[in-house]
Design an enzyme around this catalytic site. Structure first.
Site, PDB file in Angstrom:
ATOM      1  N   LYS A 100     -23.513 -32.428   7.218  1.00 14.70           N
ATOM      2  CA  LYS A 100     -22.364 -32.690   6.329  1.00 14.70           C
ATOM      3  C   LYS A 100     -22.589 -33.885   5.433  1.00 14.70           C
ATOM      4  CE  LYS A 100     -21.905 -32.895  10.165  1.00 14.70           C
ATOM      5  NZ  LYS A 100     -21.677 -32.406  11.484  1.00 14.70           N
ATOM      6  N   GLU A 185     -20.469 -41.171  20.144  1.00 18.80           N
ATOM      7  CA  GLU A 185     -21.704 -41.962  20.231  1.00 18.80           C
ATOM      8  C   GLU A 185     -21.368 -43.338  20.802  1.00 18.80           C
ATOM      9  OE1 GLU A 185     -24.709 -40.916  18.766  1.00 18.80           O
ATOM     10  OE2 GLU A 185     -23.796 -39.015  18.131  1.00 18.80           O
ATOM     11  N   LYS A 200     -16.498 -33.958   5.616  1.00 19.16           N
ATOM     12  CA  LYS A 200     -16.146 -32.539   5.718  1.00 19.16           C
ATOM     13  C   LYS A 200     -15.047 -32.167   4.717  1.00 19.16           C
ATOM     14  CE  LYS A 200     -17.545 -32.353  10.567  1.00 19.16           C
ATOM     15  NZ  LYS A 200     -17.073 -32.590  11.947  1.00 19.16           N
ATOM     16  N   GLY A 299     -20.992 -28.758  18.833  1.00 16.39           N
ATOM     17  CA  GLY A 299     -21.639 -28.182  20.016  1.00 16.39           C
ATOM     18  C   GLY A 299     -22.838 -27.347  19.634  1.00 16.39           C
TER      19      GLY A 299
HETATM   20  N1  HSE Z   1     -18.967 -35.758  15.824  1.00 14.41           N
HETATM   21  C1  HSE Z   1     -18.366 -34.590  15.274  1.00 14.41           C
HETATM   22  C2  HSE Z   1     -17.032 -34.309  15.961  1.00 14.41           C
HETATM   23  C3  HSE Z   1     -19.213 -33.367  15.435  1.00 14.41           C
HETATM   24  O1  HSE Z   1     -16.687 -34.991  16.928  1.00 14.41           O
HETATM   25  O2  HSE Z   1     -16.340 -33.414  15.535  1.00 14.41           O
HETATM   26  C4  HSE Z   1     -20.214 -33.201  14.365  1.00 14.41           C
HETATM   27  O3  HSE Z   1     -19.629 -33.129  13.101  1.00 14.41           O
END
Ligand code: HSE
Length: 406
Positions: A100, A185, A200, A299
Site C-alpha cells: 500500500k 509491530e 489505503k 494475514g
Molecule cells: N497492519 C495492517 C493492519 C495490515 O493491522 O490492518 C497490513 O496492512
C-alpha cells in the site's frame, strides 16, 4: 508463463503456498499452458523451506528472464520496491503488489509506466487484504458516481478498539495484547497513528474519484488518545468508536474531503459490528446507495488470495490493459481541514449553560462513572473551522471525536 516473487515474508510465502496448493485450478483460470513459480527474491536464506531452491539474491535474474511474465512484489516499503517494480514494468513484465505504501505514493506513475510498456500493474491486495474492493470499485460500481468511501481499514487498531469497548481494557493493555498476538509491530506507529489506514484511503480515493491524492495532503489522527471514558460516552450515546478512514465527494465532485480519525459510529451502522481484526469498507454510490465489503484485511492466506487473483488476471489478459482512469489532481482538490463538515463529540470542562450558548443544538451525554467536572455533548453538523473557533472561545476542551452518518 512463469512467476517470480520479490519478498518472501508473510504475504510472499502465502502467495507461494496458494500458487502450489491450487496450481491446477490456477493454470486453468489463467488460460495459460503453465503458470509456475520460478524465482523467489530475498536477501535471507530459508534452509528447509519447500521453496528453498527457488530463492535467489540477484534481482537481475528475474529482470533478464523472458519466461517470467508476472512479478509479485511483496517486499513492502518504498525502496527498493519502486525501483524493482519500475524496472520489471519497463522490461515488459506485469507486476502485482500488496504494497500500500508503494501504490499510495507511486501508483499513478507506475500505472503510466505499465501502460507505456503494454503490461498490467495490479494491486487488489493493497487495500483490505483479501477483501475484493479494487475490482468492485473500478468494474462493478462503475455506473455510479461515488459519493463517499469510508471504512475500517486497519485490523490492528480495530482489534485494540474492540478490546477497549467489549472488555473495558485500557488502551496500553489492548496494544500490548495486539503486540503479543503479532498483529501490532514492536513500533506500532504505522497502525495506531493511522498511517496504514491513510495509505489505503488514498488508494480508494484515487480509484473512486479519479484523482491522485497524496498521503500527506490531509489530517490523519490515530487512536493513541482514545480513553476508556471516550468509550463509555460512545456506548451511552448508542454506538462504538472505530478508526475510520473516509473520502467524500464535495462541491458537486470538484473537491473531496479526506480524513483518518477515530469516530463515533451509531450502533445500527453496518460498520459498528465489524470487530477484532476484521476490516469493512462502505461505498456510497448515487445509484446503488450503500454497499459494504467485509472480511479479513490482513494475514498470510487472505492477502495471498487477492495477490494470486491478480496474477491470474495478468496471465489471462496478457494482451489487454486494465484501465484505472486515475490522473493528477488539480491544486486545491483536497479540501483543507477547516472545511471538513461533520457532527462532533466534545468533552469540555465548561458547564452546560456555556455549552448551550455556543451550541444551541448540543445533545448532552453522560453515563454512570463518567469523569466528574466535565460536560460531554454531540454537536449538529458544523464545519471544523467553526467548531474550532467556538471551542477555543468555550475553553477547557478535553477531546473532540467526529460522529459519522453511516
Ligand atoms: N497492519 C495492517 C493492519 C495490515 O493491522 O490492518 C497490513 O496492512
Amino acid at each position: 508463463m512463469n512467476v517470480a516473487i520479490m519478498g518472501y515474508g508473510t504475504v510472499g510465502s502465502g502467495v507461494a503456498e496458494v500458487l502450489k496448493k491450487n496450481h491446477e485450478h490456477i493454470v486453468k483460470k489463467s488460460l495459460q499452458e503453465s503458470l509456475d513459480l520460478k524465482y523467489i527474491l530475498d536477501l535471507r536464506d530459508f534452509p528447509g523451506d519447500p521453496n528453498e531452491k527457488l530463492v535467489i539474491k540477484d534481482f537481475n535474474t528475474i529482470l533478464n528472464d523472458e519466461t517470467v511474465g508476472v512479478v509479485v512484489e511483496t517486499m513492502g516499503g518504498l525502496r527498493p520496491a519502486f525501483e524493482f517494480v519500475s524496472a520489471c514494468l519497463k522490461a515488459g513484465k506485469s507486476v502485482v503488489t500488496s504494497n500500500k505504501e508503494l501504490v499510495a505514493a507511486k501508483g499513478l506513475e507506475l500505472l503510466a509506466l505499465a501502460e507505456e510498456n503494454n503490461v498490467n500493474f495490479l494491486f487488489e491486495a493493497s487495500v483490505g487484504g483479501g477483501i475484493p474492493i479494487i475490482r468492485p470499485i473500478i468494474q462493478c460500481l462503475s455506473a455510479n458516481e461515488i459519493e463517499e468511501v469510508a471504512g475500517i481499514l486497519n485490523g490492528t487498531t480495530n482489534y485494540i478498539l474492540t478490546k477497549m469497548f467489549m472488555q473495558g481494557t485500557a488502551y496500553e493493555d489492548a496494544l500490548a495484547d495486539a503486540q503479543r498476538l503479532g498483529y501490532a509491530e514492536r513500533d506500532p506507529s504505522a497502525d495506531v497513528d493511522g498511517i496504514d489506514a491513510c495509505r489505503k484511503i488514498c488508494i480508494l480515493a484515487d480509484l473512486c474519484f479519479g484523482r491522485e491524492v497524496k498521503p500527506d495532503s490531509f489530517r490523519v489522527e490515530g487512536i493513541r488518545n482514545i480513553t476508556s471514558a471516550d468509550v463509555g460516552y460512545a456506548r451511552a450515546w448508542g454506538g462504538v468508536i472505530k478508526l475510520i478512514a473516509s473520502a467524500k465527494s464535495e462541491n458537486g465532485g470538484s473537491n473531496i474531503s479526506l480524513r483518518v480519525s477515530p469516530a463515533f459510529i451509531s450502533g445500527d451502522s453496518q460498520l459498528a459490528c465489524v470487530n477484532d481484526v476484521f476490516n469493512a469498507i462502505l461505498v456510497r454510490g448515487n445509484a446503488l446507495g450503500d454497499v459494504v465489503f467485509y472480511g479479513r484485511g490482513a494475514g498470510k492466506l487472505p492477502t495471498a488470495s487477492a495477490v494470486v487473483a491478480d496474477v491470474i488476471d495478468c496471465a489471462r489478459h496478457s494482451e489487454r490493459r486494465k484501465p484505472f482512469g486515475w490522473s493528477d489532481a488539480p491544486d486545491g482538490f483536497v479540501l483543507g481541514e477547516g472545511e471538513f463538515t461533520s457532527r462532533f463529540f466534545v468533552r469540555t470542562q465548561s458547564v452546560k449553560e456555556s455549552v448551550l450558548s455556543a451550541f444551541a443544538d448540543a445533545e448532552f451525554i453522560t453515563f454512570d462513572g463518567a469523569p466528574a467536572d466535565e460536560t460531554a455533548f454531540v454537536t449538529g453538523m458544523i464545519k471544523k473551522q467553526e467548531l474550532d473557533e467556538k471551542l477555543a472561545a468555550l475553553g477547557g476542551v478535553k477531546s473532540v471525536i467526529r460522529v459519522t452518518d453511516y
